[in-house]
Design an enzyme around this catalytic site. Structure first.
Site, PDB file in Angstrom:
ATOM      1  N   TYR A 173       0.827  -1.206   0.000  1.00 42.04           N
ATOM      2  CA  TYR A 173       0.000   0.000   0.000  1.00 42.04           C
ATOM      3  C   TYR A 173       0.858   1.251   0.000  1.00 42.04           C
ATOM      4  O   TYR A 173       2.067   1.187   0.218  1.00 42.04           O
ATOM      5  CB  TYR A 173      -0.962  -0.011   1.198  1.00 42.04           C
ATOM      6  CG  TYR A 173      -0.337   0.307   2.545  1.00 42.04           C
ATOM      7  CD1 TYR A 173       0.489  -0.602   3.187  1.00 42.04           C
ATOM      8  CD2 TYR A 173      -0.573   1.534   3.172  1.00 42.04           C
ATOM      9  CE1 TYR A 173       1.055  -0.305   4.427  1.00 42.04           C
ATOM     10  CE2 TYR A 173      -0.014   1.832   4.413  1.00 42.04           C
ATOM     11  CZ  TYR A 173       0.798   0.907   5.029  1.00 42.04           C
ATOM     12  OH  TYR A 173       1.358   1.204   6.252  1.00 42.04           O
ATOM     13  N   ARG A 226       8.082   4.085  -4.713  1.00 41.08           N
ATOM     14  CA  ARG A 226       8.178   3.054  -3.665  1.00 41.08           C
ATOM     15  C   ARG A 226       7.176   1.927  -3.919  1.00 41.08           C
ATOM     16  O   ARG A 226       7.483   0.755  -3.652  1.00 41.08           O
ATOM     17  CB  ARG A 226       7.969   3.659  -2.271  1.00 41.08           C
ATOM     18  CG  ARG A 226       8.243   2.635  -1.166  1.00 41.08           C
ATOM     19  CD  ARG A 226       8.208   3.245   0.210  1.00 41.08           C
ATOM     20  NE  ARG A 226       6.921   3.860   0.486  1.00 41.08           N
ATOM     21  CZ  ARG A 226       6.687   4.670   1.514  1.00 41.08           C
ATOM     22  NH1 ARG A 226       7.652   4.944   2.370  1.00 41.08           N
ATOM     23  NH2 ARG A 226       5.488   5.192   1.706  1.00 41.08           N
ATOM     24  N   ARG A 280      -7.917 -20.766  -1.840  1.00 43.67           N
ATOM     25  CA  ARG A 280      -6.818 -20.443  -0.926  1.00 43.67           C
ATOM     26  C   ARG A 280      -5.649 -21.366  -1.194  1.00 43.67           C
ATOM     27  O   ARG A 280      -5.821 -22.589  -1.228  1.00 43.67           O
ATOM     28  CB  ARG A 280      -7.275 -20.582   0.527  1.00 43.67           C
ATOM     29  CG  ARG A 280      -6.200 -20.250   1.550  1.00 43.67           C
ATOM     30  CD  ARG A 280      -6.749 -20.281   2.967  1.00 43.67           C
ATOM     31  NE  ARG A 280      -5.721 -19.939   3.945  1.00 43.67           N
ATOM     32  CZ  ARG A 280      -4.940 -20.817   4.555  1.00 43.67           C
ATOM     33  NH1 ARG A 280      -5.068 -22.121   4.319  1.00 43.67           N
ATOM     34  NH2 ARG A 280      -4.034 -20.423   5.429  1.00 43.67           N
ATOM     35  N   LYS A 321       6.456  -2.063   1.824  1.00 45.88           N
ATOM     36  CA  LYS A 321       5.286  -1.480   2.516  1.00 45.88           C
ATOM     37  C   LYS A 321       4.086  -2.415   2.371  1.00 45.88           C
ATOM     38  O   LYS A 321       3.160  -2.166   1.587  1.00 45.88           O
ATOM     39  CB  LYS A 321       4.991  -0.081   1.963  1.00 45.88           C
ATOM     40  CG  LYS A 321       4.096   0.748   2.880  1.00 45.88           C
ATOM     41  CD  LYS A 321       4.189   2.210   2.534  1.00 45.88           C
ATOM     42  CE  LYS A 321       3.197   3.070   3.279  1.00 45.88           C
ATOM     43  NZ  LYS A 321       3.349   3.057   4.735  1.00 45.88           N
ATOM     44  N   GLU A 351      12.018   2.277  14.298  1.00 46.06           N
ATOM     45  CA  GLU A 351      11.161   3.366  13.806  1.00 46.06           C
ATOM     46  C   GLU A 351       9.892   3.376  14.648  1.00 46.06           C
ATOM     47  O   GLU A 351       9.719   2.568  15.552  1.00 46.06           O
ATOM     48  CB  GLU A 351      10.844   3.179  12.321  1.00 46.06           C
ATOM     49  CG  GLU A 351      10.126   1.879  12.008  1.00 46.06           C
ATOM     50  CD  GLU A 351       9.970   1.601  10.516  1.00 46.06           C
ATOM     51  OE1 GLU A 351       9.859   2.547   9.732  1.00 46.06           O
ATOM     52  OE2 GLU A 351       9.935   0.403  10.154  1.00 46.06           O
ATOM     53  N   LEU A 373      11.104   1.101   7.155  1.00 44.21           N
ATOM     54  CA  LEU A 373      10.502   1.559   5.906  1.00 44.21           C
ATOM     55  C   LEU A 373      11.277   2.793   5.433  1.00 44.21           C
ATOM     56  O   LEU A 373      11.624   3.651   6.242  1.00 44.21           O
ATOM     57  CB  LEU A 373       9.027   1.933   6.112  1.00 44.21           C
ATOM     58  CG  LEU A 373       8.332   2.286   4.793  1.00 44.21           C
ATOM     59  CD1 LEU A 373       8.069   1.020   3.974  1.00 44.21           C
ATOM     60  CD2 LEU A 373       7.041   3.029   5.021  1.00 44.21           C
TER      61      LEU A 373
HETATM   62  N1  PDD Z   1       2.895   4.914   7.351  1.00 48.08           N
HETATM   63  N2  PDD Z   1       7.597   3.684   8.902  1.00 48.08           N
HETATM   64  C1  PDD Z   1       6.468   2.965   8.904  1.00 48.08           C
HETATM   65  C2  PDD Z   1       6.453   1.650   9.607  1.00 48.08           C
HETATM   66  C3  PDD Z   1       5.309   3.445   8.256  1.00 48.08           C
HETATM   67  O1  PDD Z   1       4.179   2.721   8.258  1.00 48.08           O
HETATM   68  C4  PDD Z   1       5.355   4.732   7.627  1.00 48.08           C
HETATM   69  C5  PDD Z   1       4.174   5.300   6.897  1.00 48.08           C
HETATM   70  C6  PDD Z   1       6.571   5.443   7.660  1.00 48.08           C
HETATM   71  C7  PDD Z   1       6.717   6.784   6.997  1.00 48.08           C
HETATM   72  O2  PDD Z   1       6.735   6.663   5.600  1.00 48.08           O
HETATM   73  P1  PDD Z   1       6.223   7.851   4.671  1.00 48.08           P
HETATM   74  O3  PDD Z   1       7.014   9.044   5.043  1.00 48.08           O
HETATM   75  O4  PDD Z   1       6.541   7.391   3.303  1.00 48.08           O
HETATM   76  O5  PDD Z   1       4.746   8.025   4.940  1.00 48.08           O
HETATM   77  C8  PDD Z   1       7.664   4.892   8.299  1.00 48.08           C
HETATM   78  C9  PDD Z   1       1.713   5.372   6.650  1.00 48.08           C
HETATM   79  C10 PDD Z   1       1.528   6.847   6.699  1.00 48.08           C
HETATM   80  C11 PDD Z   1       0.499   4.601   7.170  1.00 48.08           C
HETATM   81  O6  PDD Z   1       0.664   3.412   7.363  1.00 48.08           O
HETATM   82  O7  PDD Z   1      -0.587   5.170   7.329  1.00 48.08           O
END
Ligand code: PDD
Length: 287
Positions: free
Chosen positions: A33, A52, A101, A151, A183, A207
């Site tokens: 996503y 990405r 499945r 992601k 993170e 990420l």
């Molecule tokens: N989350 N690290 C993780 C684990 C994340 O899920 C996200 C983003 C980030 C930041 O990435 P970016 O700057 O590209 O948004 C870092 C999104 C916003 C979410 O899951 O809603």
């Protein structure tokens, strides 16, 4: 008001949108996503999110089901149809519905990927009271899989982290592995020491945040010093400032970690300045 959503080439009212129970996104969390924020009706960092997405798909041997041009057009169309001024566009691509499945991936020429997009309105994205006050975080062990650079929609453990934070009266949690912060549950983590911005280096452990890349670029352009290395919770607790970045929070200060106040307990000057620069510069480059 019912939103218009996008499912596999069609724009539909949200109540009419359906996905098969055999979709691998549902059965196997076999999907990726992106979340792109919208400010003033424009897309922030769209190219970074599109790039990405392509990388996440490639790492999982999934076909790219939609071109860059179509993806941009669908994002823009949903923003217009749903009259989004400030908010976000959520995009999910799964390995589709093989009709049964099975752990084994289906042949991509027979099973096309599923593509879903929808919007969420967030009027106070810029003037967020949370960003103005800063957030408190707790630390939790990082029990996620080791391809956090992809992601994927496997967000159960990050959800559990958010719930642990909520139970502790905090706003979010930072993951810790081998004694070092990886993170946040849905954002990248930073500290500031003697004016220097410290954030963990890129690897499969985190990420590769699109907001992170932009913020580090703007920081360098503003002659701010950046060091990419891991840090501990103890180092963060004694830092001058701490903050997080993500597409939906931009730059948001962290004012305490595991109950220990950071600095004077208010968003610090580096975090405030970076938030301002990020929003200004991103708006200039918005699509
Ligand atoms: N989350 N690290 C993780 C684990 C994340 O899920 C996200 C983003 C980030 C930041 O990435 P970016 O700057 O590209 O948004 C870092 C999104 C916003 C979410 O899951 O809603």
């Amino acid at each position: 008001m019912s939103r218009t959503v996008y499912v596999n080439g069609e724009y539909l009212p949200e109540e009419d949108a359906t996905i098969s129970i055999f979709d691998r996104g549902f059965l196997m969390a076999d999907g990726v996503y992106e979340v792109t924020s919208v400010l003033g009706g424009k897309l922030i960092d769209f190219d970074g999110h599109a790039a990405r997405l392509a990388r996440s798909l490639a790492e999982l041997d999934m076909a790219q089901p939609i071109t860059y041009e179509d993806l941009l057009a669908v994002h823009r169309e949903l923003v217009v149809r749903n009259q989004i001024d400030n908010g976000l566009v959520y995009l999910q691509v799964t390995r589709g519905n093989p009709g049964d499945r099975d752990f084994v991936f289906p042949d991509p020429t027979e099973t096309p990927g599923t593509v879903v997009l929808f919007t969420q309105s967030k009027p106070d994205l810029i003037d967020s009271p949370v960003a103005a006050a800063g957030i408190e975080v707790i630390s939790v062990p990082d029990l996620r899989w080791h391809r956090r650079d992809i992601k994927t929609v496997q967000l159960l453990y990050p959800s559990m982290g958010k719930m642990a934070a909520k139970a502790a009266g905090a706003g979010d949690a930072w993951f810790v592995e081998d004694g070092q912060v990886t993170e946040g549950t849905s954002n990248n983590a930073y500290i500031v020491r003697n004016g220097k911005i410290v954030t963990r280096e890129l690897s499969n452990d985190i990420l590769h945040g699109i907001t992170r890349a932009a913020v580090l670029r703007y920081a360098a352009e503003a002659q701010m010093e950046v060091e990419e290395r891991a840090f501990t919770i103890a180092e963060a607790q004694s830092a001058d400032e701490a903050f997080v970045t993500s597409a939906t929070t931009f730059v948001t200060a962290v004012i305490s970690i595991d109950g220990a106040q950071i600095g004077d307990g208010k968003p610090g000057p580096v975090a405030r300045r970076l938030r301002e620069i990020y929003i200004d510069e991103s708006l200039k480059a918005a699509l």
